[in-house]
Design a protein around this motif. Structure first.
Motif, PDB file in Angstrom:
ATOM      1  N   ALA A   8       0.808  -1.043  -0.081  1.00  0.00           N
ATOM      2  CA  ALA A   8      -0.015  -0.017  -0.056  1.00  0.00           C
ATOM      3  C   ALA A   8       0.706   1.267   0.077  1.00  0.00           C
ATOM      4  CB  ALA A   8      -1.159  -0.045   1.164  1.00  0.00           C
ATOM      5  N   TYR A  29      -6.124  -0.802 -10.693  1.00  0.00           N
ATOM      6  CA  TYR A  29      -6.534  -1.323  -9.399  1.00  0.00           C
ATOM      7  C   TYR A  29      -7.898  -2.189  -9.736  1.00  0.00           C
ATOM      8  CZ  TYR A  29      -3.571   2.163  -6.912  1.00  0.00           C
ATOM      9  OH  TYR A  29      -2.494   2.992  -6.529  1.00  0.00           O
ATOM     10  N   ILE A  50      -7.986  -1.955  -1.532  1.00  0.00           N
ATOM     11  CA  ILE A  50      -7.537  -2.829  -0.502  1.00  0.00           C
ATOM     12  C   ILE A  50      -7.624  -4.264  -1.354  1.00  0.00           C
ATOM     13  CG2 ILE A  50      -8.017  -3.832   1.613  1.00  0.00           C
ATOM     14  CD1 ILE A  50      -6.836  -1.201   1.831  1.00  0.00           C
ATOM     15  N   VAL A  53      -4.309  -4.633  -3.043  1.00  0.00           N
ATOM     16  CA  VAL A  53      -2.934  -4.718  -2.197  1.00  0.00           C
ATOM     17  C   VAL A  53      -3.230  -6.116  -1.708  1.00  0.00           C
ATOM     18  CG1 VAL A  53      -2.196  -4.004   0.288  1.00  0.00           C
ATOM     19  CG2 VAL A  53      -3.093  -2.242  -1.346  1.00  0.00           C
ATOM     20  N   GLY A 117      -5.015   3.862   3.200  1.00  0.00           N
ATOM     21  CA  GLY A 117      -5.850   3.709   2.246  1.00  0.00           C
ATOM     22  C   GLY A 117      -5.881   4.304   1.084  1.00  0.00           C
ATOM     23  N   VAL A 124      -4.174   7.963  -2.240  1.00  0.00           N
ATOM     24  CA  VAL A 124      -3.595   7.077  -1.459  1.00  0.00           C
ATOM     25  C   VAL A 124      -2.719   7.733  -0.375  1.00  0.00           C
ATOM     26  CG1 VAL A 124      -2.023   4.858  -0.931  1.00  0.00           C
ATOM     27  CG2 VAL A 124      -3.570   5.231  -3.132  1.00  0.00           C
TER      28      VAL A 124
END
Length: 145
Positions: A8, A29, A50, A53, A117, A124
């Motif tokens: 992250a 993503y 998330i 990640v 996050g 981010v």
């Protein structure tokens, strides 16, 4: 176990593109987690980030774009550690809306939680969220092939 945090953090500062253009990193993503239909970085992307990640870390994922979907992934925990997933309500507690990120720690007075996050002010970063909005913490496990 700091792999989630490190992945992250490698994206720290990635920001939505203002206007008609869209940041290809944000769109990636979505693409890499199987949501290729998303074509705009204005689509809520905290859960996509998330999931991305966790995908990169070979960990459990929700596979969904809603933050609250993370309440059903991993192991429910009460005492979070660096790297655990943290889920908050947004708008109102009974709403479907939420936010998801990685737990960094509490403020000294425990009234806020530091969260790493995506889609936090459209980027981010690490931001604080009020503890009263907490829905839960989850600990992810590695996926073994």
């Amino acid at each position: 176990m700091t792999q989630l945090i490190n992945i992250a953090l490698s994206q720290y500062g990635v920001t939505e593109t203002v206007g008609n253009q869209h940041n290809p990193l944000v769109l990636n993503y979505f693409k890499e987690i199987g949501h290729t239909w998303v074509t705009t970085d204005e689509t809520a992307w905290c859960s996509a980030f998330i999931n991305w990640v966790a995908h990169k870390a070979n960990m459990e994922r929700s596979h969904k774009l809603t933050a609250r979907s993370w309440l059903k992934v991993g192991t429910k925990i009460k005492e979070p550690e660096l790297n655990d997933v943290v889920i908050f309500w947004r708008h109102k507690k009974s709403s479907w809306k939420g936010h998801v990120g990685l737990f960094i720690g509490y403020t000294e007075d425990k009234k806020h939680i530091y969260v790493l996050g995506g889609n936090q002010n459209n980027q981010v970063n690490i931001k604080t969220y009020p503890t009263y909005r907490l829905l839960g913490f989850r600990r992810l496990q590695s996926i073994n092939f």
